[in-house]
Write an enzyme that holds these catalytic residues in place. Structure first.
Site, short mmCIF file in Angstrom:
data_model
loop_
_atom_site.label_atom_id
_atom_site.label_comp_id
_atom_site.label_asym_id
_atom_site.label_seq_id
_atom_site.Cartn_x
_atom_site.Cartn_y
_atom_site.Cartn_z
N ASP A 84 -4.03 5.28 6.40
CA ASP A 84 -4.65 6.45 7.03
C ASP A 84 -5.56 5.96 8.16
O ASP A 84 -5.09 5.66 9.24
CB ASP A 84 -5.40 7.22 5.93
CG ASP A 84 -5.81 8.62 6.32
OD1 ASP A 84 -5.51 9.05 7.44
OD2 ASP A 84 -6.46 9.28 5.49
N GLU B 74 0.85 -1.19 0.00
CA GLU B 74 0.00 0.00 0.00
C GLU B 74 0.88 1.24 0.00
O GLU B 74 2.02 1.19 0.48
CB GLU B 74 -0.91 -0.04 1.23
CG GLU B 74 -1.87 1.10 1.37
CD GLU B 74 -2.93 1.17 0.28
OE1 GLU B 74 -2.56 1.50 -0.87
OE2 GLU B 74 -4.10 0.95 0.56
N ASP B 75 0.35 2.34 -0.52
CA ASP B 75 1.11 3.59 -0.51
C ASP B 75 1.08 4.25 0.87
O ASP B 75 2.10 4.68 1.39
CB ASP B 75 0.64 4.56 -1.59
CG ASP B 75 -0.85 4.87 -1.54
OD1 ASP B 75 -1.59 4.29 -0.72
OD2 ASP B 75 -1.30 5.70 -2.36
N ARG C 94 0.97 12.15 -8.56
CA ARG C 94 1.55 10.83 -8.26
C ARG C 94 3.00 10.74 -8.74
O ARG C 94 3.79 9.97 -8.19
CB ARG C 94 0.76 9.72 -8.95
CG ARG C 94 -0.63 9.50 -8.43
CD ARG C 94 -1.26 8.29 -9.13
NE ARG C 94 -2.69 8.21 -8.95
CZ ARG C 94 -3.30 7.69 -7.89
NH1 ARG C 94 -2.58 7.23 -6.90
NH2 ARG C 94 -4.61 7.65 -7.82
N PHE D 205 -2.02 16.45 4.30
CA PHE D 205 -2.31 15.86 3.00
C PHE D 205 -1.00 15.64 2.27
O PHE D 205 -0.28 16.58 1.96
CB PHE D 205 -3.26 16.74 2.17
CG PHE D 205 -3.98 15.93 1.15
CD1 PHE D 205 -3.35 15.54 -0.02
CD2 PHE D 205 -5.28 15.50 1.37
CE1 PHE D 205 -4.00 14.75 -0.96
CE2 PHE D 205 -5.94 14.71 0.44
CZ PHE D 205 -5.30 14.34 -0.72
#
Length: 180
Positions: free
Chosen positions: A102, A98-99, A164, A151
């Site tokens: 959260d 996963e990037d 990205r 963010f």
């Protein structure tokens, strides 16, 4: 693109160094196992591409696309599978890549789903972790970096499908997303 970045948190060379370290850990932990690396589209693609080059084992790759954000910067809390795996995971050792983690909702859902499908084991590797936003418990087995509750964009992470391709991890200027 400098006009969209508030701060650079992690430089490209730091990311590359940490990915190589993660690859060595994963190589050691999965020797002799049937490892399937599952990338979560779209954000994990850049990280996963670099990570698998550092894993010195025969592996299988697959992808899933899930959504809990839509085009927003805030999770809806509902996980939807948009693209499922192409292969059965029964009896396999899975590594979800996963990037960023959260709230933890997506990975909690996926871990439970893949375990129900008969996976031998399910572990998580994430480039970034934002623990201050966690709403459900998720065990992170391989962690790149912990980041603040801001963010984040770059190195696969986006805002409304943009940014990205930045080669670093940075924080997005608030004025770009606060008016949602």
């Amino acid at each position: 693109m400098e006009d969209i970045i508030k701060d650079i948190l992690i430089k490209e060379d730091e990311i590359q160094k940490r990915i190589k370290e993660l690859g060595k850990e994963i190589t050691n932990d999965y020797k002799g196992k049937d490892l399937v690396v599952i990338g979560i589209l779209k954000g994990a693609v850049i990280f996963m591409a670099e990570l698998v080059k550092s894993i010195e084992l025969p592996i299988t790759l697959d992808f899933m696309s899930v959504s809990s954000y839509g085009k927003s910067s805030i999770s809806t809390g509902e996980v939807r599978i948009i693209k499922d795996l192409d292969f059965s995971v029964e009896g396999k050792d899975l590594l979800i890549v996963e990037d960023i983690i959260d709230t933890g909702l997506t990975l909690n859902y996926l871990t439970e789903l893949l375990e129900k499908r008969g996976a031998n084991s399910v572990k998580i590797c994430t480039l970034l972790d934002k623990p201050d936003r966690r709403t459900v418990g998720v065990k992170v087995d391989y962690l790149g970096f912990e980041v603040p509750d801001e963010f984040i964009v770059g190195y696969g992470l986006d805002y409304a499908e943009h940014y990205r391709n930045l080669p670093f991890i940075g924080t997005l200027k608030e004025e770009l997303y606060l008016n949602e």
